[in-house]
Design a protein around this motif. Structure first.
Motif, PDB file in Angstrom:
ATOM      1  N   ARG A 297      39.970  15.272  28.080  1.00 25.57           N
ATOM      2  CA  ARG A 297      40.173  16.330  26.861  1.00 25.57           C
ATOM      3  C   ARG A 297      39.901  16.132  25.987  1.00 25.57           C
ATOM      4  O   ARG A 297      39.825  14.743  25.450  1.00 25.57           O
ATOM      5  CB  ARG A 297      41.571  16.476  27.061  1.00 25.57           C
ATOM      6  N   LEU A 298      38.963  16.737  25.006  1.00 26.18           N
ATOM      7  CA  LEU A 298      38.504  16.523  23.693  1.00 26.18           C
ATOM      8  C   LEU A 298      39.374  17.512  22.716  1.00 26.18           C
ATOM      9  O   LEU A 298      39.310  18.818  23.229  1.00 26.18           O
ATOM     10  CB  LEU A 298      37.086  16.673  23.338  1.00 26.18           C
ATOM     11  N   THR A 299      39.934  17.644  22.218  1.00 27.59           N
ATOM     12  CA  THR A 299      40.722  18.420  21.171  1.00 27.59           C
ATOM     13  C   THR A 299      39.991  18.543  19.425  1.00 27.59           C
ATOM     14  O   THR A 299      40.256  17.119  19.102  1.00 27.59           O
ATOM     15  CB  THR A 299      42.093  17.803  20.698  1.00 27.59           C
ATOM     16  N   SER A 300      39.183  19.336  18.648  1.00 29.21           N
ATOM     17  CA  SER A 300      38.482  19.375  17.702  1.00 29.21           C
ATOM     18  C   SER A 300      39.685  20.642  17.132  1.00 29.21           C
ATOM     19  O   SER A 300      39.012  22.071  16.739  1.00 29.21           O
ATOM     20  CB  SER A 300      37.363  19.460  17.137  1.00 29.21           C
TER      21      SER A 300
ATOM     22  N   ILE B 124      30.970  17.735  23.413  1.00 34.01           N
ATOM     23  CA  ILE B 124      31.173  18.071  22.195  1.00 34.01           C
ATOM     24  C   ILE B 124      31.320  18.194  20.568  1.00 34.01           C
ATOM     25  O   ILE B 124      30.462  18.327  20.000  1.00 34.01           O
ATOM     26  CB  ILE B 124      30.794  16.371  22.210  1.00 34.01           C
ATOM     27  N   PRO B 125      32.240  18.354  19.901  1.00 30.11           N
ATOM     28  CA  PRO B 125      32.032  18.876  18.545  1.00 30.11           C
ATOM     29  C   PRO B 125      31.836  17.546  17.368  1.00 30.11           C
ATOM     30  O   PRO B 125      31.916  16.587  18.019  1.00 30.11           O
ATOM     31  CB  PRO B 125      33.900  18.895  18.315  1.00 30.11           C
ATOM     32  N   SER B 126      31.656  18.230  16.581  1.00 31.42           N
ATOM     33  CA  SER B 126      30.720  17.316  15.769  1.00 31.42           C
ATOM     34  C   SER B 126      32.266  17.040  15.138  1.00 31.42           C
ATOM     35  O   SER B 126      33.301  17.621  14.605  1.00 31.42           O
ATOM     36  CB  SER B 126      29.963  17.764  14.330  1.00 31.42           C
TER      37      SER B 126
ATOM     38  N   ASN C 206      34.554   9.674  16.044  1.00 32.15           N
ATOM     39  CA  ASN C 206      33.721  10.705  16.442  1.00 32.15           C
ATOM     40  C   ASN C 206      32.417  10.352  17.562  1.00 32.15           C
ATOM     41  O   ASN C 206      32.141   9.788  17.068  1.00 32.15           O
ATOM     42  CB  ASN C 206      32.439   9.975  14.648  1.00 32.15           C
ATOM     43  N   LEU C 207      32.947  11.089  18.399  1.00 26.03           N
ATOM     44  CA  LEU C 207      32.239  10.590  20.089  1.00 26.03           C
ATOM     45  C   LEU C 207      30.959  11.192  19.358  1.00 26.03           C
ATOM     46  O   LEU C 207      29.693  10.560  20.362  1.00 26.03           O
ATOM     47  CB  LEU C 207      33.088  11.735  20.864  1.00 26.03           C
ATOM     48  N   ALA C 208      30.723  12.758  18.958  1.00 29.30           N
ATOM     49  CA  ALA C 208      29.338  13.053  19.278  1.00 29.30           C
ATOM     50  C   ALA C 208      28.196  11.915  18.352  1.00 29.30           C
ATOM     51  O   ALA C 208      27.323  12.509  18.590  1.00 29.30           O
ATOM     52  CB  ALA C 208      29.694  14.273  18.364  1.00 29.30           C
TER      53      ALA C 208
ATOM     54  N   ALA D 191      26.898  15.495  31.762  1.00 34.17           N
ATOM     55  CA  ALA D 191      25.638  15.699  30.414  1.00 34.17           C
ATOM     56  C   ALA D 191      26.025  17.358  30.130  1.00 34.17           C
ATOM     57  O   ALA D 191      26.208  17.407  28.856  1.00 34.17           O
ATOM     58  CB  ALA D 191      24.185  16.328  30.775  1.00 34.17           C
ATOM     59  N   LYS D 192      26.840  18.473  30.718  1.00 34.27           N
ATOM     60  CA  LYS D 192      27.160  19.414  29.982  1.00 34.27           C
ATOM     61  C   LYS D 192      28.240  19.377  29.661  1.00 34.27           C
ATOM     62  O   LYS D 192      28.280  19.814  27.944  1.00 34.27           O
ATOM     63  CB  LYS D 192      27.157  20.635  31.205  1.00 34.27           C
TER      64      LYS D 192
END
Length: 355
Positions: A214-217, A199-201, A132-134, A193-194
């Motif tokens: 790379r972030l995958t949700s 970042i998805p929850s 949970n990166l957010a 920062a952008k």
């Protein structure tokens, strides 16, 4: 090509937010739509970040409903959000461009060729984990710097340490450090920062190299360049010998600080905290003088410290509800904020001179 309108609107909201409002490169104001094999893929980019996602679509037989076009992101998002009906159809127009239909509405839209749309090549991303990166970065975002000269502070630093993942941000005036368990090694990186703001929850898949993340949700994929720089040795900034510890309710102290600084309209206004006999007195000066007091747990020698009022409010907002611990050494040393509700969070604020 036909898609469910609400699903299309959500997909555009997820992808088009990366598009900059002002851009001198026409293709970067668009989203790329590729519909084939009963799926619609939407992609947007600002050259540093690429966001893509897909939804079910009716594309017809034999490629009759296939499309591959680039459409102005702001215009398309506005249309899909406001038209009536449960479905949206987009089809190639014989005279060029596309025709969008929804309910009784019909729009003929100009397009740009997909061959002009830039593709971000992520390359090999050898490190991968789910987290949970957010939630990890939420308490540190307040300290991200916006100073362009120190570009290496314009993001959140991620590093592995002792079976944890550590997130750090600082602007030189305040610093926040938050960690969570993660038994995976990866290269230490600085996430812009952008990208942090995108970042998805919830739990997501994170893939990393030294230059890309790379972030995958679900069906949404965010690929971003990383900040090319060296983050400072943040551990040297964390106070180790602040033996004067004040325990106080975070909400009560924040409310009192926000009240007393109403006396000043100056930018960078400060508030003076004076702790003694289980009480914190707050004072601020400007167009007059204001004072307030908050009960606390403190039995050491009296101690004073001046802090930027906005920074203090931000720190106390970031802390979990309930008690916050404020550790000080003296009026000229960094102040350490911690919370019994989250042992993995530490926030440091630099003092300021308050008259």
């Amino acid at each position: 090509m036909r898609v469910e309108r609400h699903a299309f609107a959500r997909l555009l909201a997820d992808t088009a937010k990366v598009v900059e409002a002002r851009n001198t490169i026409p293709i970067l104001t668009t989203v790329r739509l590729v519909a084939a094999n009963n799926r619609l893929a939407v992609t947007a980019t600002d050259l540093d970040i690429e966001v893509s996602g897909s939804i079910d679509a009716e594309t017809g037989l034999g490629g009759a409903g296939d499309i591959a076009v680039c459409i102005d992101a702001k215009l398309l998002t506005g249309i899909v959000n406001k038209v009536a009906g449960s479905e949206v159809s987009i089809d190639a127009d014989a005279g060029g461009g596309v025709v969008l239909r929804a309910g009784k509405s019909r729009f003929k839209l100009e397009t740009l060729p997909v061959d002009d749309f830039p593709d971000m090549q992520a390359g090999d991303l050898p490190a991968a984990f789910v987290i949970n990166l957010a939630a990890l970065v939420a308490p540190v975002k307040l300290a991200v710097s916006t100073e362009e000269a120190r570009y290496y502070l314009n993001g959140v630093y991620l590093r592995p340490q002792d079976g944890n993942i550590v997130a750090v941000a600082t602007d030189g005036h305040r610093m926040s450090v938050h960690s969570a368990p993660l038994g995976v090694e990866f290269p230490a990186v600085i996430v812009p920062a952008k990208t942090v703001g995108l970042i998805p929850s919830g739990d997501i898949r994170v893939e990393l190299s030294q230059t890309k993340i790379r972030l995958t949700s679900g069906d949404v994929v965010i690929t971003s360049k990383l900040v090319d720089g060296s983050f400072p040795d943040y551990e040297r900034v964390i106070p180790q010998n602040n033996d004067k510890v004040i325990a106080v309710d975070a909400g009560s102290l924040r409310a009192a600080a926000n009240r007393v600084v109403l006396i000043s309209n100056e930018r960078g206004r400060g508030v003076k905290l004076s702790a003694a006999n289980d009480s914190i007195d707050l004072t601020a000066r400007g167009a007059g003088e204001a004072s307030d007091s908050v009960a606390c747990e403190y039995s050491d020698d009296p101690v004073d410290v001046g802090l930027n009022a906005q920074y203090l409010s931000d720190v106390l907002t970031t802390m979990p509800d309930g008690q916050v611990r404020i550790a000080l050494a003296d009026a000229g040393s960094p102040v350490l904020f911690t919370s019994p509700a989250n042992d993995n969070l530490r926030v440091v604020a630099m003092p300021m001179r308050v008259g």
